[in-house]
Design a protein around this motif. Sequence first.
Motif, PDB file in Angstrom:
ATOM      1  N   CYS A  34       0.798  -1.214   0.000  1.00 53.23           N
ATOM      2  CA  CYS A  34       0.000   0.000   0.000  1.00 53.23           C
ATOM      3  C   CYS A  34       0.837   1.274   0.000  1.00 53.23           C
ATOM      4  CB  CYS A  34      -0.913  -0.004   1.213  1.00 53.23           C
ATOM      5  SG  CYS A  34      -1.887   1.491   1.364  1.00 53.23           S
ATOM      6  N   GLY A  35       0.475   2.209  -0.845  1.00 50.77           N
ATOM      7  CA  GLY A  35       1.168   3.486  -0.913  1.00 50.77           C
ATOM      8  C   GLY A  35       1.163   4.229   0.410  1.00 50.77           C
ATOM      9  N   GLY A  61       0.771  -0.049  -4.683  1.00 52.14           N
ATOM     10  CA  GLY A  61      -0.497   0.180  -3.974  1.00 52.14           C
ATOM     11  C   GLY A  61      -0.901   1.622  -3.910  1.00 52.14           C
ATOM     12  N   CYS A  62      -0.772   2.302  -4.990  1.00 51.05           N
ATOM     13  CA  CYS A  62      -1.201   3.689  -5.030  1.00 51.05           C
ATOM     14  C   CYS A  62      -2.191   3.783  -6.173  1.00 51.05           C
ATOM     15  CB  CYS A  62       0.014   4.575  -5.275  1.00 51.05           C
ATOM     16  SG  CYS A  62      -0.422   6.239  -5.751  1.00 51.05           S
ATOM     17  N   PRO A  63      -3.483   3.799  -5.888  1.00 48.50           N
ATOM     18  CA  PRO A  63      -4.482   3.733  -6.962  1.00 48.50           C
ATOM     19  C   PRO A  63      -4.379   4.905  -7.927  1.00 48.50           C
ATOM     20  CG  PRO A  63      -5.515   4.323  -4.881  1.00 48.50           C
ATOM     21  CD  PRO A  63      -4.101   3.966  -4.567  1.00 48.50           C
ATOM     22  N   VAL A  64      -3.936   6.036  -7.400  1.00 42.92           N
ATOM     23  CA  VAL A  64      -3.740   7.204  -8.252  1.00 42.92           C
ATOM     24  C   VAL A  64      -2.667   6.901  -9.286  1.00 42.92           C
ATOM     25  CG1 VAL A  64      -2.906   9.577  -8.234  1.00 42.92           C
ATOM     26  CG2 VAL A  64      -4.423   8.781  -6.435  1.00 42.92           C
ATOM     27  N   ASP A  91      -6.452  13.907  -4.824  1.00 40.89           N
ATOM     28  CA  ASP A  91      -5.240  13.246  -5.313  1.00 40.89           C
ATOM     29  C   ASP A  91      -5.119  13.227  -6.834  1.00 40.89           C
ATOM     30  OD1 ASP A  91      -4.832  11.060  -2.665  1.00 40.89           O
ATOM     31  OD2 ASP A  91      -6.792  11.888  -3.146  1.00 40.89           O
ATOM     32  N   SER A 347       1.206  11.700  -6.933  1.00 36.67           N
ATOM     33  CA  SER A 347       0.417  11.216  -5.821  1.00 36.67           C
ATOM     34  C   SER A 347       1.208  11.309  -4.536  1.00 36.67           C
ATOM     35  CB  SER A 347       0.036   9.762  -6.073  1.00 36.67           C
ATOM     36  OG  SER A 347      -0.471   9.207  -4.882  1.00 36.67           O
ATOM     37  N   SER A 348       0.552  11.773  -3.492  1.00 36.69           N
ATOM     38  CA  SER A 348       1.240  11.872  -2.212  1.00 36.69           C
ATOM     39  C   SER A 348       1.637  10.500  -1.692  1.00 36.69           C
ATOM     40  CB  SER A 348       0.367  12.590  -1.205  1.00 36.69           C
ATOM     41  OG  SER A 348      -0.962  12.174  -1.371  1.00 36.69           O
ATOM     42  N   GLU A 349       1.020   9.447  -2.198  1.00 39.01           N
ATOM     43  CA  GLU A 349       1.400   8.090  -1.781  1.00 39.01           C
ATOM     44  C   GLU A 349       2.374   7.449  -2.749  1.00 39.01           C
ATOM     45  OE1 GLU A 349      -0.126   9.202   0.971  1.00 39.01           O
ATOM     46  OE2 GLU A 349       0.089   7.107   1.413  1.00 39.01           O
TER      47      GLU A 349
ATOM     48  N   LEU B 353      -5.556  20.455  -1.074  1.00 46.72           N
ATOM     49  CA  LEU B 353      -6.777  19.740  -1.436  1.00 46.72           C
ATOM     50  C   LEU B 353      -6.967  18.518  -0.549  1.00 46.72           C
ATOM     51  CD1 LEU B 353      -5.990  19.734  -5.229  1.00 46.72           C
ATOM     52  CD2 LEU B 353      -7.697  21.167  -4.107  1.00 46.72           C
ATOM     53  N   PRO B 354      -8.204  18.204  -0.180  1.00 44.52           N
ATOM     54  CA  PRO B 354      -8.427  16.986   0.605  1.00 44.52           C
ATOM     55  C   PRO B 354      -8.001  15.752  -0.199  1.00 44.52           C
ATOM     56  CG  PRO B 354     -10.418  18.320   0.519  1.00 44.52           C
ATOM     57  CD  PRO B 354      -9.451  18.926  -0.436  1.00 44.52           C
ATOM     58  N   ARG B 355      -7.392  14.808   0.459  1.00 39.64           N
ATOM     59  CA  ARG B 355      -6.886  13.615  -0.229  1.00 39.64           C
ATOM     60  C   ARG B 355      -7.585  12.377   0.280  1.00 39.64           C
ATOM     61  NH1 ARG B 355      -1.516  13.904   2.431  1.00 39.64           N
ATOM     62  NH2 ARG B 355      -1.790  11.688   2.197  1.00 39.64           N
ATOM     63  N   ILE B 356      -7.486  11.280  -0.530  1.00 38.16           N
ATOM     64  CA  ILE B 356      -7.938   9.998   0.021  1.00 38.16           C
ATOM     65  C   ILE B 356      -6.761   9.124   0.408  1.00 38.16           C
ATOM     66  CG2 ILE B 356     -10.064   9.907  -1.298  1.00 38.16           C
ATOM     67  CD1 ILE B 356      -8.671   7.549  -2.902  1.00 38.16           C
ATOM     68  N   CYS B 357      -5.610   9.367  -0.209  1.00 42.68           N
ATOM     69  CA  CYS B 357      -4.473   8.490   0.031  1.00 42.68           C
ATOM     70  C   CYS B 357      -3.631   9.061   1.171  1.00 42.68           C
ATOM     71  CB  CYS B 357      -3.619   8.384  -1.211  1.00 42.68           C
ATOM     72  SG  CYS B 357      -4.363   7.359  -2.449  1.00 42.68           S
TER      73      CYS B 357
ATOM     74  N   MET C   1      -4.441   5.310  -0.719  1.00 37.67           N
ATOM     75  CA  MET C   1      -5.588   4.407  -0.782  1.00 37.67           C
ATOM     76  C   MET C   1      -6.227   4.271   0.550  1.00 37.67           C
ATOM     77  SD  MET C   1      -4.719   0.369  -0.616  1.00 37.67           S
ATOM     78  CE  MET C   1      -3.383   0.238  -1.663  1.00 37.67           C
ATOM     79  N   CYS C   2      -5.480   4.578   1.551  1.00 35.61           N
ATOM     80  CA  CYS C   2      -5.930   4.081   2.837  1.00 35.61           C
ATOM     81  C   CYS C   2      -5.920   5.143   3.915  1.00 35.61           C
ATOM     82  CB  CYS C   2      -5.052   2.907   3.239  1.00 35.61           C
ATOM     83  SG  CYS C   2      -5.259   1.565   2.066  1.00 35.61           S
TER      84      CYS C   2
END
Lengths: 370, 357, 94
Positions: A34-35, A61-64, A91, A347-349, B353-357, C1-2
Amino acid sequence: MKYLDEFSDPDLARRLLDQIHAVTTRPWAMMEVCGGQTHSIIRHGIDQLLPEGVEMIHGPGCPVCVTPLETIDRALAIARRPEVIFCSFGDMLRVPGSHDDLFTVKSEGGDVRVVYSPLDALQIARDNPDKQVVFFGIGFETTAPANAMTVHQARQQGIPNFSLLVSHVLVPPAIAAIMESPTCRVQAFLAAGHVCSVMGTSEYPPLAEKYAVPIVVTGFEPLDILEGIRRTLVQLEAGRHELENAYPRAVPAEGNPAAMAMLRDVFEVTDRTWRGIGMIPGSGWRLSDRYADYDAELRFEVTDIQTDESPLCRSGEVLQGLIKPHECPAFGKECTPRNPLGATMVSSEGACAAYYTYRRLDLVSAGSAS
Amino acid sequence: MSPDGGSNDLDFEGWTCPAPLRNTPTVVMGHGGGGAMSGELVESLFLPAYGGAARADLADAAVLPPVSGRLAFSTDSYVVKPMFFPGGSIGDLAVNGTVNDLAMVGAQPLYLSTAYILAEGTPMSDIGRVAMAVGKAAEQAGVQLVTGDTKVVDHGSGDGIYVNTAGVGVIPDGVEIGPERARPGDAVLVSGAIGVHGVAVMSCREGLEFTTPVESDSAPLHGLVADMLATGADVRVLRDPTRGGVSASLNEIARASGVGMDLVERDLPVPEEVRDACGLLGLDPLQVANEGKLVAIVPAADVDAVLEAMRAHRFGSGACRIGTVVEDHPRMVVARTGLGGTRVIDLPLGEQLPRIC
Amino acid sequence: MCLAVPGRVLEVFEESGTTMADVDFGGVRKKVCLAYLPETGVGEYVIVHVGFAIQRLDEESAKETLATFERLGILEEEFGDGFAAAAREKGVEL
């Protein structure tokens, strides 16, 4: 924050690291899928504190990062339409398509809105009956239940001007694809904790068995990650390859049955191309036929997409764990978060972004990035 | 008109002004035309709302008495949405923001201009509330509102107030503050809790509620700066970390001075509510805007005296040291994290910006 | 993702036929969809991702896990301070 802060305690981290050092006798390479875990590892410097020879290979694991380029281009084409309000998680806003990104589309007058939850997009649809509201439904299994419930509600409440552009990806097929790759160096996996909160742990024992790899369900706070690594090393040193759950407070073995029931109704398994990796069979979800009328891909016919990936970008190799971000020649030079060539830097992840933010200092001293 | 200003609707009936405002509930193009309607808007809305902070005489330009000392001059435009948020409004920001820009070069702020661009259809009550906030903030800051302008524009969505304020101040002799003056060995100080304003505004937009409401920290800081200077310390750099947060300010200083900075993450004064809200939305408190805080670079020897002076001031009670200026990694700001790792604190790229990751 | 965060349920209510909750994240409150965990009661903890509660947080389990970590300290005497050794190795200051 309760149930978060306690899992960052430096004293307890010290103890876990002691144990990790105590138990390790040789080099091992494990992958955190996972990212969010990658981000946590790099941010807290956990990889710097592991025993010499224990390597964390950063997974896809980074969906972005893995949303196919074609899907991004399709999203951009839809977002440009004057009748569309295009809603997305933050994201995705700067992920580069073939020519531009959602941020550019917004600055050129497209109605692109960032939302925290897909339910916010549904509300926008209610508030703007004369517009078409499209939500960009990306994510792993963790995010799929939210997207599923939203489209389910759209149908239940009779909201016709809402649709979902779906690009969900699944973890177990990715693990299989990674292990099938001839260049694979991965000897164990830290499975994604919140994915398992939804899906449970039943998909993993067959993988652990087939590929003879320990799989440890792991959380995201520093102590959770250290514990996941510790249990993995114990297994590796003992020659075992089993599924273990190191995140029991958030992962029951059966997952969330209500969520899984909704997922079965709303989505169907499909082949999916992972950006930078290639096509992995059965690795994605698309909207089921029952929900075809809410599928943005069908509602908005977008033809004539010609994808154009940057030739310099090596995010695919990063995502497969074949190279580390700083080993890419463009890292920190042509490719930075301000001017990303690929999604892993946006992506931040993404691993590239994590290295740029948290490791640039070390890499500057070592002379590999400016 | 209510004495505390900023949160009450105007009572058109209670006004005693020479040319009573025509009873238009929203602003129309005519109000920006320079004619009778514009005049009414100024006479019957802006001037009364400004109260004691405004000059009553209206000429094309304000004629001001001579000052002795170097002039400082600053301008800023304010476009925040939502216009009204917990703890304040665009009116507070418009005054305090420019006052603080002047304060950051060591100036005593004196005069402000206010120029409005109003979207046609904006409710008069909103304009009135903003104007009252401007008047009250100016009074609190001790600055005079001496000139201004109003224009009205077409706007699709029909609501919006943009404000520009320009300010003039005077810098006492001997005060030399500038972003290029930071030196290795200097201390990095902050005047109090960070991330508060940005979270207050964002909480409105994202539907977050707080058990203890987070209110914008918008405040005028020239008094705090004066107290810091009065200690005799060599205050080398001052910056108000607005858009882009503490991260943007420190990065700008690092670049201007050609130095590096080492921060200690544990020492950053982030209130629990800010930390939780940022955690929820995936934001970094170091990149979130502040409207009533400053960062200061002072020689290590002056730290105790300056912190004492800051903590004695109403707007500096939470002042603390957060890091050190160093020779290493020039032009980079680095923080040591809880577990002993390091992370580079980057200039934020753009919007948070709000993120999900 | 999490990016999923634990929070405490303050109130449960219905909205447009869906079970929702007012959840407290240690001082920040937000409305969250509880449809996937409809049996959750006030005072219980849930994990929230993009506005949805996706799983209960088992408090007993959390306490046990932390206790396990605490107990690891007993072995420290036998194996020495590995953390400090690692830090020295990497030149990281603690």
